[in-house]
Design an enzyme around this catalytic site. Sequence first.
Site, PDB file in Angstrom:
ATOM      1  N   SER A  18       7.829   9.393  12.102  1.00  0.00           N
ATOM      2  CA  SER A  18       6.723   9.148  11.175  1.00  0.00           C
ATOM      3  C   SER A  18       7.192   9.213   9.726  1.00  0.00           C
ATOM      4  O   SER A  18       7.685  10.241   9.264  1.00  0.00           O
ATOM      5  CB  SER A  18       5.615  10.193  11.394  1.00  0.00           C
ATOM      6  N   ARG A  37      -7.203  -3.012  10.118  1.00  0.00           N
ATOM      7  CA  ARG A  37      -6.234  -3.922  10.745  1.00  0.00           C
ATOM      8  C   ARG A  37      -6.796  -4.546  12.027  1.00  0.00           C
ATOM      9  O   ARG A  37      -6.433  -5.662  12.394  1.00  0.00           O
ATOM     10  CB  ARG A  37      -4.913  -3.203  11.032  1.00  0.00           C
ATOM     11  N   ARG A  63       3.084   5.802  -3.233  1.00  0.00           N
ATOM     12  CA  ARG A  63       4.258   6.603  -3.595  1.00  0.00           C
ATOM     13  C   ARG A  63       4.525   6.584  -5.096  1.00  0.00           C
ATOM     14  O   ARG A  63       4.879   7.607  -5.682  1.00  0.00           O
ATOM     15  CB  ARG A  63       5.483   6.116  -2.815  1.00  0.00           C
ATOM     16  N   LYS A  89      -3.954   6.201  14.918  1.00  0.00           N
ATOM     17  CA  LYS A  89      -4.056   5.501  13.631  1.00  0.00           C
ATOM     18  C   LYS A  89      -5.526   5.533  13.172  1.00  0.00           C
ATOM     19  O   LYS A  89      -6.298   6.352  13.639  1.00  0.00           O
ATOM     20  CB  LYS A  89      -3.534   4.068  13.777  1.00  0.00           C
ATOM     21  N   ASP A 126       2.328  -1.008  12.187  1.00  0.00           N
ATOM     22  CA  ASP A 126       1.028  -1.443  11.670  1.00  0.00           C
ATOM     23  C   ASP A 126       0.711  -2.890  12.054  1.00  0.00           C
ATOM     24  O   ASP A 126      -0.408  -3.364  11.848  1.00  0.00           O
ATOM     25  CB  ASP A 126       0.998  -1.303  10.139  1.00  0.00           C
ATOM     26  N   ARG A 132      -7.832  12.643  12.631  1.00  0.00           N
ATOM     27  CA  ARG A 132      -6.411  12.351  12.827  1.00  0.00           C
ATOM     28  C   ARG A 132      -5.546  13.619  12.747  1.00  0.00           C
ATOM     29  O   ARG A 132      -5.890  14.560  12.041  1.00  0.00           O
ATOM     30  CB  ARG A 132      -5.957  11.288  11.814  1.00  0.00           C
ATOM     31  N   GLN A 134       5.246   9.123   7.235  1.00  0.00           N
ATOM     32  CA  GLN A 134       4.329   9.986   6.476  1.00  0.00           C
ATOM     33  C   GLN A 134       4.792  11.432   6.539  1.00  0.00           C
ATOM     34  O   GLN A 134       4.757  12.146   5.537  1.00  0.00           O
ATOM     35  CB  GLN A 134       2.903   9.840   7.012  1.00  0.00           C
ATOM     36  N   LYS A 173       0.832  -1.210   0.000  1.00  0.00           N
ATOM     37  CA  LYS A 173       0.000   0.000   0.000  1.00  0.00           C
ATOM     38  C   LYS A 173       0.869   1.263   0.000  1.00  0.00           C
ATOM     39  O   LYS A 173       0.614   2.190  -0.767  1.00  0.00           O
ATOM     40  CB  LYS A 173      -0.907  -0.034   1.237  1.00  0.00           C
ATOM     41  N   ARG A 218      -5.768   2.342  18.266  1.00  0.00           N
ATOM     42  CA  ARG A 218      -5.499   0.892  18.189  1.00  0.00           C
ATOM     43  C   ARG A 218      -5.105   0.268  19.522  1.00  0.00           C
ATOM     44  O   ARG A 218      -5.208  -0.951  19.668  1.00  0.00           O
ATOM     45  CB  ARG A 218      -4.431   0.597  17.125  1.00  0.00           C
TER      46      ARG A 218
HETATM   47  C1  S3P Z   1       2.871   4.835   6.343  1.00  0.00           C
HETATM   48  C2  S3P Z   1       3.519   5.166   7.517  1.00  0.00           C
HETATM   49  C3  S3P Z   1       3.027   4.790   8.854  1.00  0.00           C
HETATM   50  C4  S3P Z   1       2.010   3.655   8.770  1.00  0.00           C
HETATM   51  C5  S3P Z   1       1.002   3.861   7.685  1.00  0.00           C
HETATM   52  C6  S3P Z   1       1.666   3.995   6.329  1.00  0.00           C
HETATM   53  C7  S3P Z   1       3.441   5.313   5.053  1.00  0.00           C
HETATM   54  O1  S3P Z   1       2.387   5.897   9.429  1.00  0.00           O
HETATM   55  O2  S3P Z   1       1.369   3.493  10.011  1.00  0.00           O
HETATM   56  O3  S3P Z   1       0.097   2.772   7.647  1.00  0.00           O
HETATM   57  O4  S3P Z   1       3.022   4.829   3.987  1.00  0.00           O
HETATM   58  O5  S3P Z   1       4.324   6.177   5.107  1.00  0.00           O
HETATM   59  P1  S3P Z   1       3.197   7.015  10.275  1.00  0.00           P
HETATM   60  O6  S3P Z   1       4.133   7.670   9.383  1.00  0.00           O
HETATM   61  O7  S3P Z   1       2.132   7.969  10.768  1.00  0.00           O
HETATM   62  O8  S3P Z   1       3.837   6.283  11.410  1.00  0.00           O
END
Ligand code: S3P
Length: 435
Positions: A164, A391, A26, A343, A316, A120, A166, A21, A347
């Site tokens: 993180s 999840r 990306r 999340k 995750d 979030r 993300q 995913k 969770r």
């Molecule tokens: C992800 C980063 C993680 C993960 C998410 C996907 C990504 O989140 O929990 O399911 O694709 O960069 P965080 O960056 O908030 O930890």
Amino acid sequence: MNLKSQPINRLSGEVICPGDKSISQRILIIGSFLNCDIRISGFLDAEDPNSTMIALNNLGSSIEKDNDEVLIKKRSEPFSNPSSFLDLGNSGTGMRLLTGFISGLNLEATLIGDESLSKRPMSRVVNPLTAMGKEISTNSGKAPIQIKGGNIKDNFEYVMPIASAQVKSSLMLASMSSGNSIKITEPKITRDHTERMIEYLGGFIETSESFLGKTIFLNKSKLSKISSYEVVGDFSSAAFIIIAALISKNSKVLIKNVGLNKTRSGLLDILLKMNADIEITNERMTCNEACGDILVKSSELVGIEVPKKIIPNIIDEIPILSVAASFAEGKTVIKNASELKVKESDRLNATSMGLKAMNVKHEVLDDGLIINGSHDDIKIHNQIESFGDHRIAMSFLIAGLRSKNGSIVKDCSNIETSFPNFSKIMNNLGMNINE
Ligand code: S3P
């Protein structure tokens, strides 16, 4: 939609791991930026990557599905302001990564999401992007995110307060799409798919480590055009299959083409310490990502203390690890995982509620869980709440295979966000999941 998972005798067979995913999202973003024809194989055709795809098309990308593949086509026009809100549905990755990417393109857009995504925290990306020069407004740090004017600064340096991927990726994409350089330090090592993809395309990435953590330097670089890209399988999806095979009796399952990037596959190290019978074969690199096949056999697991450093690399997988810990003899301690509270659901709470329904002795900490497991089958008295979280739903459906009376998990439709065909794939291996 509620699902029921009945007790089973054994799991056996082979399965090809569904596409990753994080990498699917990306390649849509970075592939659109390259502006050339790219054929993507192994793409995860699920709600999260699909909402990112629709959002990119609203910005002027030309991405379409072609049977099992996805085609990104060279654009005839530059990216432009979308005519409507960009709806990222349930996808935190889509929202945070696109906020950075769009900021760097100097476009104006409003990003919205579903009920869960709208709760979030988004200031973790909006604050550094504002410091980088953007004007962005939110609803008290939450979506909708309105990207307005401002230019991204060159040579921005940022030490992330939280680990993180993300946030890191959002800022890197802002720099990339604006043609600038950036230096980001993460306190703990998080998934590095963005770095690997940029590097694969010939971009300049340099990393170093210090007492502050890992620093990633992305220098201005011209990325090479590619004509195809292969997405490896999603380790996070494989995790459900791995643990189903480990905790069920007399089982043997081969999962093919699983992404084995070290920043993602920390669960393997944990499970091996828990006495899991897991063998990795056919290891190779695909588009700068490690992958291989995983052979899993039923195992008598034991509880362990999970090292804090590894938490971002199993983030995750903690709900399904908690299910494994329930069937492991002794105590499993998970700490330093307060990110789980923000999340798709809280969770920590959702996992604890599921464990409670399974009558598994455990303690909820402010930043984790302590689970007292045993090798015994369980009896589930109540229906289990998924809190609309894919999840959580999949974790407690897996738990059902070792219950005397099956598990009923409420509101499982969000499994579609990351693992379409979950029930079908698991049932082909011997599970019994039905509406
Ligand atoms: C992800 C980063 C993680 C993960 C998410 C996907 C990504 O989140 O929990 O399911 O694709 O960069 P965080 O960056 O908030 O930890």
